[in-house]
Motif scaffolding. Structure first.
Motif, mmCIF file in Angstrom:
data_model
loop_
_atom_site.group_PDB
_atom_site.id
_atom_site.type_symbol
_atom_site.label_atom_id
_atom_site.label_comp_id
_atom_site.label_asym_id
_atom_site.label_seq_id
_atom_site.Cartn_x
_atom_site.Cartn_y
_atom_site.Cartn_z
ATOM 1 N N ASP A 148 98.109 78.823 29.251
ATOM 2 C CA ASP A 148 97.687 78.447 27.893
ATOM 3 C C ASP A 148 97.222 76.995 27.746
ATOM 4 O OD1 ASP A 148 100.152 77.220 28.222
ATOM 5 O OD2 ASP A 148 100.826 77.673 26.194
ATOM 6 N N PHE B 255 94.478 82.368 25.575
ATOM 7 C CA PHE B 255 95.104 82.328 26.892
ATOM 8 C C PHE B 255 94.036 82.639 27.936
ATOM 9 C CE2 PHE B 255 98.438 83.247 23.901
ATOM 10 C CZ PHE B 255 99.478 82.445 24.337
ATOM 11 N N GLY C 133 96.445 83.975 32.437
ATOM 12 C CA GLY C 133 97.311 83.983 31.268
ATOM 13 C C GLY C 133 97.871 82.629 30.862
#
Length: 66
Positions: free
Chosen positions: A23, A16, A21
């Motif tokens: 993906d 990530f 964060g």
């Protein structure tokens, strides 16, 4: 250069983005220039690194081929 979104898996672990964060990444290849090769005009002979660019915030992860 590919703008296709894909997940990044390294040694079986999903990576990530360390900033936001997210993906999904798009990829590009970048030459790792050295002063000697550049001075002699041999930039094409430098090693290449694969970049994974976060599709949300633009953070770049670099991976060198072994």
């Amino acid at each position: 250069m590919s703008k296709h979104e894909e997940k990044l898996i390294v040694e079986g672990k999903e990576i990530f983005c360390p900033i936001c964060g997210y993906d999904k990444y798009w990829t590009r290849e970048t030459l790792m220039n050295t002063a000697g090769a550049s001075f002699l005009g041999f930039d094409w002979a430098n090693k290449a690194a694969m970049n994974y660019v976060c599709n949300q915030c633009g953070y770049v992860l670099w991976f060198l081929k072994k």
